[in-house]
Design an enzyme around this catalytic site. Structure first.
Site, PDB file in Angstrom:
ATOM      1  N   ALA A  66       0.825  -1.205   0.000  1.00  0.00           N
ATOM      2  CA  ALA A  66       0.000   0.000   0.000  1.00  0.00           C
ATOM      3  C   ALA A  66       0.862   1.258   0.000  1.00  0.00           C
ATOM      4  CB  ALA A  66      -0.918   0.003   1.218  1.00  0.00           C
ATOM      5  N   GLY A 115       0.392  -5.505   0.361  1.00  0.00           N
ATOM      6  CA  GLY A 115      -0.655  -5.655  -0.638  1.00  0.00           C
ATOM      7  C   GLY A 115      -0.195  -6.377  -1.892  1.00  0.00           C
ATOM      8  N   GLU A 118      -0.565  -9.867  -1.039  1.00  0.00           N
ATOM      9  CA  GLU A 118      -1.982 -10.225  -0.989  1.00  0.00           C
ATOM     10  C   GLU A 118      -2.577 -10.393  -2.383  1.00  0.00           C
ATOM     11  OE1 GLU A 118      -3.756  -8.373   3.068  1.00  0.00           O
ATOM     12  OE2 GLU A 118      -2.590  -6.985   1.834  1.00  0.00           O
ATOM     13  N   GLU A 138       3.013  -5.823   7.590  1.00  0.00           N
ATOM     14  CA  GLU A 138       2.035  -4.926   8.213  1.00  0.00           C
ATOM     15  C   GLU A 138       2.220  -4.830   9.724  1.00  0.00           C
ATOM     16  OE1 GLU A 138       0.142  -6.439   4.400  1.00  0.00           O
ATOM     17  OE2 GLU A 138       1.322  -7.298   6.026  1.00  0.00           O
TER      18      GLU A 138
END
Length: 266
Positions: A66, A115, A118, A138
Protein backbone atom coordinates in the site's frame (compact mmCIF):
# COMPACT_ATOMS: atom_id res chain seq x y z
CA UNK A 1 -6.31 0.18 -23.10
CA UNK A 2 -4.53 2.91 -21.19
CA UNK A 3 -5.17 3.86 -17.57
CA UNK A 4 -3.41 6.00 -15.01
CA UNK A 5 -0.87 3.89 -13.07
CA UNK A 6 -1.43 0.70 -15.08
CA UNK A 7 -0.83 -0.41 -18.65
CA UNK A 8 -2.74 -3.08 -20.58
CA UNK A 9 -1.15 -4.79 -23.59
CA UNK A 10 -2.90 -7.52 -25.57
CA UNK A 11 -0.66 -10.40 -26.63
CA UNK A 12 -2.85 -12.71 -28.69
CA UNK A 13 -5.57 -13.86 -26.30
CA UNK A 14 -3.57 -12.81 -23.23
CA UNK A 15 -3.86 -9.38 -21.63
CA UNK A 16 -0.69 -8.28 -19.84
CA UNK A 17 -1.62 -5.82 -17.10
CA UNK A 18 1.30 -3.95 -15.56
CA UNK A 19 1.22 -2.04 -12.29
CA UNK A 20 2.95 1.12 -13.41
CA UNK A 21 4.36 3.25 -10.59
CA UNK A 22 7.98 2.07 -10.77
CA UNK A 23 9.30 5.18 -9.02
CA UNK A 24 7.12 4.21 -6.03
CA UNK A 25 7.88 0.48 -6.31
CA UNK A 26 4.38 0.08 -7.78
CA UNK A 27 2.79 0.95 -4.44
CA UNK A 28 -0.97 0.50 -4.41
CA UNK A 29 -2.44 3.96 -4.06
CA UNK A 30 -6.17 4.44 -4.32
CA UNK A 31 -6.02 5.59 -7.94
CA UNK A 32 -4.08 2.50 -9.04
CA UNK A 33 -6.54 0.17 -7.34
CA UNK A 34 -9.49 1.97 -8.90
CA UNK A 35 -7.93 1.86 -12.37
CA UNK A 36 -7.14 -1.83 -11.99
CA UNK A 37 -10.77 -2.52 -11.12
CA UNK A 38 -11.90 -0.54 -14.18
CA UNK A 39 -9.51 -2.50 -16.39
CA UNK A 40 -10.78 -5.80 -15.02
CA UNK A 41 -14.34 -4.77 -15.85
CA UNK A 42 -13.32 -4.09 -19.45
CA UNK A 43 -11.29 -7.30 -19.75
CA UNK A 44 -14.10 -9.43 -18.34
CA UNK A 45 -16.49 -8.47 -21.16
CA UNK A 46 -13.88 -8.63 -23.95
CA UNK A 47 -14.23 -12.04 -25.59
CA UNK A 48 -10.86 -11.65 -27.31
CA UNK A 49 -9.13 -11.84 -23.92
CA UNK A 50 -8.88 -15.36 -22.51
CA UNK A 51 -6.32 -14.88 -19.73
CA UNK A 52 -4.59 -12.13 -17.76
CA UNK A 53 -0.95 -11.81 -16.70
CA UNK A 54 -0.43 -9.30 -13.89
CA UNK A 55 3.08 -7.94 -13.32
CA UNK A 56 4.96 -4.85 -12.13
CA UNK A 57 6.85 -2.15 -14.02
CA UNK A 58 10.58 -1.74 -13.53
CA UNK A 59 13.24 -4.09 -12.25
CA UNK A 60 12.70 -3.75 -8.51
CA UNK A 61 9.12 -4.50 -7.56
CA UNK A 62 5.93 -6.33 -8.40
CA UNK A 63 4.32 -4.15 -5.72
CA UNK A 64 5.82 -3.03 -2.42
CA UNK A 65 2.32 -2.83 -0.94
CA UNK A 66 0.00 0.00 0.00
CA UNK A 67 0.93 3.64 -0.45
CA UNK A 68 1.59 4.34 3.23
CA UNK A 69 1.55 8.14 2.91
CA UNK A 70 -1.93 8.07 1.40
CA UNK A 71 -3.13 5.41 3.82
CA UNK A 72 -1.84 7.44 6.78
CA UNK A 73 -4.06 10.36 5.81
CA UNK A 74 -7.10 8.09 5.91
CA UNK A 75 -6.07 6.74 9.31
CA UNK A 76 -5.81 10.27 10.69
CA UNK A 77 -9.43 10.85 9.72
CA UNK A 78 -10.58 7.94 11.89
CA UNK A 79 -11.60 4.30 11.68
CA UNK A 80 -14.69 4.82 9.51
CA UNK A 81 -12.71 6.67 6.84
CA UNK A 82 -9.76 4.26 6.95
CA UNK A 83 -12.01 1.22 6.61
CA UNK A 84 -14.05 2.79 3.80
CA UNK A 85 -11.17 4.21 1.76
CA UNK A 86 -8.45 1.65 2.43
CA UNK A 87 -9.71 -1.68 3.74
CA UNK A 88 -12.84 -2.02 1.65
CA UNK A 89 -11.07 -0.83 -1.50
CA UNK A 90 -8.22 -3.32 -1.05
CA UNK A 91 -10.48 -6.21 -0.13
CA UNK A 92 -12.71 -5.50 -3.12
CA UNK A 93 -9.63 -5.62 -5.38
CA UNK A 94 -8.36 -8.97 -4.09
CA UNK A 95 -11.87 -10.46 -4.06
CA UNK A 96 -12.33 -9.34 -7.68
CA UNK A 97 -9.08 -10.99 -8.71
CA UNK A 98 -9.91 -14.17 -6.84
CA UNK A 99 -13.39 -14.52 -8.34
CA UNK A 100 -12.46 -13.38 -11.87
CA UNK A 101 -13.86 -15.84 -14.43
CA UNK A 102 -10.77 -15.63 -16.63
CA UNK A 103 -7.48 -17.00 -15.26
CA UNK A 104 -5.21 -14.40 -13.68
CA UNK A 105 -1.52 -15.26 -13.44
CA UNK A 106 0.80 -13.11 -11.33
CA UNK A 107 4.28 -12.73 -12.81
CA UNK A 108 6.09 -11.59 -9.67
CA UNK A 109 9.16 -9.74 -10.91
CA UNK A 110 10.51 -8.26 -7.65
CA UNK A 111 9.31 -7.15 -4.24
CA UNK A 112 5.85 -8.41 -3.32
CA UNK A 113 5.33 -6.93 0.12
CA UNK A 114 2.06 -6.29 1.94
CA UNK A 115 -0.65 -5.65 -0.64
CA UNK A 116 1.61 -7.00 -3.38
CA UNK A 117 1.78 -10.29 -1.52
CA UNK A 118 -1.98 -10.22 -0.99
CA UNK A 119 -2.53 -9.85 -4.73
CA UNK A 120 -0.32 -12.90 -5.23
CA UNK A 121 -2.39 -14.80 -2.68
CA UNK A 122 -5.66 -13.85 -4.40
CA UNK A 123 -4.88 -14.58 -8.05
CA UNK A 124 -5.38 -18.04 -9.48
CA UNK A 125 -1.79 -18.83 -10.40
CA UNK A 126 1.60 -17.22 -9.80
CA UNK A 127 5.11 -17.51 -11.18
CA UNK A 128 7.99 -15.76 -9.42
CA UNK A 129 11.32 -14.53 -10.66
CA UNK A 130 14.24 -15.91 -8.71
CA UNK A 131 14.82 -12.27 -7.70
CA UNK A 132 11.35 -11.93 -6.16
CA UNK A 133 11.04 -11.38 -2.44
CA UNK A 134 7.91 -11.56 -0.33
CA UNK A 135 6.89 -10.23 3.08
CA UNK A 136 3.91 -9.64 5.33
CA UNK A 137 5.28 -6.48 6.97
CA UNK A 138 2.04 -4.93 8.21
CA UNK A 139 2.84 -5.89 11.79
CA UNK A 140 5.75 -3.43 11.61
CA UNK A 141 3.12 -0.69 11.30
CA UNK A 142 1.20 -1.99 14.29
CA UNK A 143 -1.63 -3.52 12.24
CA UNK A 144 -2.73 -6.75 10.56
CA UNK A 145 -2.93 -7.19 6.79
CA UNK A 146 -6.20 -5.78 5.51
CA UNK A 147 -6.53 -6.88 1.87
CA UNK A 148 -7.28 -10.50 2.82
CA UNK A 149 -3.84 -11.63 3.98
CA UNK A 150 -4.97 -12.97 7.35
CA UNK A 151 -7.45 -15.23 5.55
CA UNK A 152 -5.90 -16.35 2.28
CA UNK A 153 -2.33 -17.02 3.40
CA UNK A 154 -3.38 -19.55 6.12
CA UNK A 155 -5.52 -21.31 3.51
CA UNK A 156 -2.56 -21.52 1.14
CA UNK A 157 0.31 -22.20 3.53
CA UNK A 158 -1.34 -23.68 6.60
CA UNK A 159 -2.03 -21.90 9.88
CA UNK A 160 1.34 -22.23 11.59
CA UNK A 161 3.48 -21.33 8.59
CA UNK A 162 1.23 -18.38 7.79
CA UNK A 163 1.25 -17.11 11.36
CA UNK A 164 5.03 -17.17 11.46
CA UNK A 165 5.13 -14.87 8.44
CA UNK A 166 2.27 -12.69 9.65
CA UNK A 167 3.57 -12.27 13.22
CA UNK A 168 7.25 -11.68 12.41
CA UNK A 169 6.97 -9.59 9.25
CA UNK A 170 10.19 -11.24 8.08
CA UNK A 171 10.84 -11.29 4.32
CA UNK A 172 11.06 -14.63 2.54
CA UNK A 173 12.43 -15.83 -0.76
CA UNK A 174 10.71 -16.86 -3.94
CA UNK A 175 11.72 -20.45 -3.28
CA UNK A 176 10.10 -20.32 0.16
CA UNK A 177 6.98 -18.89 -1.47
CA UNK A 178 6.92 -21.91 -3.77
CA UNK A 179 7.40 -24.32 -0.86
CA UNK A 180 4.39 -22.96 1.00
CA UNK A 181 2.12 -22.83 -2.04
CA UNK A 182 2.06 -19.08 -2.60
CA UNK A 183 3.52 -19.40 -6.11
CA UNK A 184 3.46 -22.29 -8.56
CA UNK A 185 7.05 -22.03 -9.74
CA UNK A 186 10.24 -19.99 -9.64
CA UNK A 187 12.08 -19.18 -12.86
CA UNK A 188 15.14 -17.18 -13.96
CA UNK A 189 14.33 -13.47 -14.04
CA UNK A 190 14.66 -13.11 -17.81
CA UNK A 191 12.31 -16.06 -18.31
CA UNK A 192 9.50 -14.74 -16.12
CA UNK A 193 7.11 -13.34 -18.73
CA UNK A 194 7.81 -16.16 -21.22
CA UNK A 195 6.99 -18.67 -18.47
CA UNK A 196 3.77 -16.83 -17.60
CA UNK A 197 2.78 -16.69 -21.28
CA UNK A 198 3.52 -20.40 -21.68
CA UNK A 199 1.33 -21.26 -18.69
CA UNK A 200 -1.46 -19.01 -19.97
CA UNK A 201 -1.16 -20.65 -23.37
CA UNK A 202 -1.72 -24.08 -21.87
CA UNK A 203 -4.97 -22.78 -20.39
CA UNK A 204 -6.44 -20.70 -23.23
CA UNK A 205 -6.37 -23.67 -25.63
CA UNK A 206 -9.32 -25.02 -23.63
CA UNK A 207 -12.95 -23.90 -23.52
CA UNK A 208 -13.24 -20.47 -21.86
CA UNK A 209 -16.58 -21.54 -20.42
CA UNK A 210 -15.02 -24.62 -18.82
CA UNK A 211 -12.10 -22.56 -17.51
CA UNK A 212 -14.49 -20.10 -15.88
CA UNK A 213 -16.57 -22.91 -14.39
CA UNK A 214 -13.51 -24.54 -12.84
CA UNK A 215 -12.27 -21.26 -11.36
CA UNK A 216 -15.69 -20.51 -9.88
CA UNK A 217 -16.23 -23.98 -8.45
CA UNK A 218 -12.75 -24.20 -6.92
CA UNK A 219 -12.72 -20.67 -5.52
CA UNK A 220 -16.19 -20.73 -4.01
CA UNK A 221 -15.86 -24.31 -2.80
CA UNK A 222 -12.79 -23.55 -0.69
CA UNK A 223 -14.96 -21.54 1.69
CA UNK A 224 -17.73 -24.13 1.99
CA UNK A 225 -18.34 -27.57 3.39
CA UNK A 226 -17.68 -30.23 0.75
CA UNK A 227 -21.39 -30.99 0.33
CA UNK A 228 -22.06 -27.37 -0.57
CA UNK A 229 -18.97 -27.31 -2.79
CA UNK A 230 -20.24 -30.33 -4.69
CA UNK A 231 -23.50 -28.46 -5.34
CA UNK A 232 -21.49 -25.58 -6.80
CA UNK A 233 -19.57 -28.06 -8.96
CA UNK A 234 -22.82 -29.64 -10.18
CA UNK A 235 -24.32 -26.24 -10.96
CA UNK A 236 -21.29 -25.15 -12.96
CA UNK A 237 -21.48 -28.36 -15.00
CA UNK A 238 -25.21 -27.97 -15.59
CA UNK A 239 -24.64 -24.46 -16.93
CA UNK A 240 -22.26 -25.91 -19.55
CA UNK A 241 -24.65 -28.60 -20.82
CA UNK A 242 -26.51 -26.33 -23.27
CA UNK A 243 -23.34 -24.67 -24.58
CA UNK A 244 -21.61 -25.22 -27.86
CA UNK A 245 -18.29 -25.72 -26.10
CA UNK A 246 -19.36 -28.87 -24.30
CA UNK A 247 -20.88 -30.31 -27.46
CA UNK A 248 -17.73 -29.41 -29.40
CA UNK A 249 -15.45 -30.94 -26.79
CA UNK A 250 -17.35 -34.23 -26.79
CA UNK A 251 -17.62 -34.38 -30.59
CA UNK A 252 -13.94 -33.56 -31.04
CA UNK A 253 -12.96 -36.34 -28.65
CA UNK A 254 -15.18 -38.87 -30.41
CA UNK A 255 -13.92 -37.78 -33.84
CA UNK A 256 -10.28 -37.69 -32.68
CA UNK A 257 -9.69 -34.10 -33.79
CA UNK A 258 -8.68 -30.85 -32.07
CA UNK A 259 -11.61 -29.00 -30.53
CA UNK A 260 -12.45 -25.47 -31.66
CA UNK A 261 -14.13 -23.55 -28.86
CA UNK A 262 -16.23 -20.42 -29.31
CA UNK A 263 -17.34 -19.73 -25.74
CA UNK A 264 -20.94 -19.33 -26.91
CA UNK A 265 -24.27 -21.06 -26.47
CA UNK A 266 -25.40 -23.55 -29.10
Amino acid sequence: MSYEHITCDLDGAIMIVTLNRPDKLNALNYALIDRLMTALDAIETDDSVRAVILTGAGERAFSAGADIHEFAMSVRRGADTAVRDFVRRGQAMTARLEAFRKPVIAAVNGLAFGGGCEITEAVHLAIASERAQFAKPEINLGMPPTFGGTQRLPRLAGRKRALELLLTGDPFTAERAREIGLVNSVVPHEGLLPAARELAGRIVRHSPLAVGAIITAATRGLNMAIAEGLQIESGQFAALVPTGDLAEGINAWIERRPAVYTGRQR
